[in-house]
Design a protein around this motif. Sequence first.
Motif, PDB file in Angstrom:
ATOM      1  N   LEU A   2      21.563  13.684 -40.872  1.00  0.00           N
ATOM      2  CA  LEU A   2      22.824  13.532 -40.127  1.00  0.00           C
ATOM      3  C   LEU A   2      24.047  13.406 -41.029  1.00  0.00           C
ATOM      4  O   LEU A   2      25.163  13.644 -40.580  1.00  0.00           O
ATOM      5  N   THR A   3      23.856  13.057 -42.286  1.00  0.00           N
ATOM      6  CA  THR A   3      25.014  12.980 -43.184  1.00  0.00           C
ATOM      7  C   THR A   3      25.604  14.357 -43.448  1.00  0.00           C
ATOM      8  O   THR A   3      26.761  14.469 -43.825  1.00  0.00           O
ATOM      9  N   THR A   4      24.825  15.407 -43.241  1.00  0.00           N
ATOM     10  CA  THR A   4      25.333  16.765 -43.458  1.00  0.00           C
ATOM     11  C   THR A   4      25.861  17.404 -42.175  1.00  0.00           C
ATOM     12  O   THR A   4      26.445  18.478 -42.229  1.00  0.00           O
ATOM     13  N   CYS A   5      25.653  16.777 -41.041  1.00  0.00           N
ATOM     14  CA  CYS A   5      26.084  17.336 -39.745  1.00  0.00           C
ATOM     15  C   CYS A   5      27.443  16.778 -39.347  1.00  0.00           C
ATOM     16  O   CYS A   5      27.575  15.578 -39.107  1.00  0.00           O
ATOM     17  N   LYS A   6      28.420  17.634 -39.263  1.00  0.00           N
ATOM     18  CA  LYS A   6      29.772  17.228 -38.868  1.00  0.00           C
ATOM     19  C   LYS A   6      30.264  18.161 -37.765  1.00  0.00           C
ATOM     20  O   LYS A   6      30.785  19.235 -38.032  1.00  0.00           O
ATOM     21  N   HIS A   7      30.039  17.750 -36.524  1.00  0.00           N
ATOM     22  CA  HIS A   7      30.434  18.585 -35.384  1.00  0.00           C
ATOM     23  C   HIS A   7      30.700  17.680 -34.192  1.00  0.00           C
ATOM     24  O   HIS A   7      30.026  16.664 -34.010  1.00  0.00           O
TER      25      HIS A   7
END
Length: 195
Positions: A2-7
């Motif tokens: 989740l640290t790489t998911c930005k949406h």
Amino acid sequence: MLTTCKHRNIVTLLRFCDEDNEKILVFEYPYNAYLVQWLLDQESKSILTWEKRLKICLDVAYGLKYLHHEMEDQKSVIIRGFSTNSIALDENLGAKIEDFGLSMFIPPNQKFLYLNAYVGNAFYSDPEYRETRKLARASDVYTLGVILFEILFGRLASDDFYMKESESGLVDVARRCFLKGTLMEIMDPSIREHS
């Protein structure tokens, strides 16, 4: 992951704590609970107009599109444990995908992964993945289709209300009704007259 998911349609991981034996993940609060709760409660379900349901469907689809095709460094995530239990609703009934416990990264140039064991909920899982252990982006798209049926019919995938003896979930019911031309009959009555 989740640290790489930005949406805007993916739940935000706010903090992480790892002290001694304590491990804590802090996520944004699902202000309006989860989609499953709205579909189970008759009063809440009546608030979900056709327009609101369509917005939820689009939000989930945009989140899935991001995970499959729009992440940084050409990464891609297959959720695998996806259901109405993992769709949080914000204060405006905007949908956010959460619960990435069974998710897997898939390499940029790879179309699928072969897994040793099937993991998931049979009511939501892609039959090809269940039978062959071949996990692909299409597996999540299949699950999205099941969720769309749940939103349209106002029933959970496991609901046996319309099921015949040979059927094993909402997908079988939808297939039968589609072939007979009777989909409107099982559509959620609270939105049927507005469609």
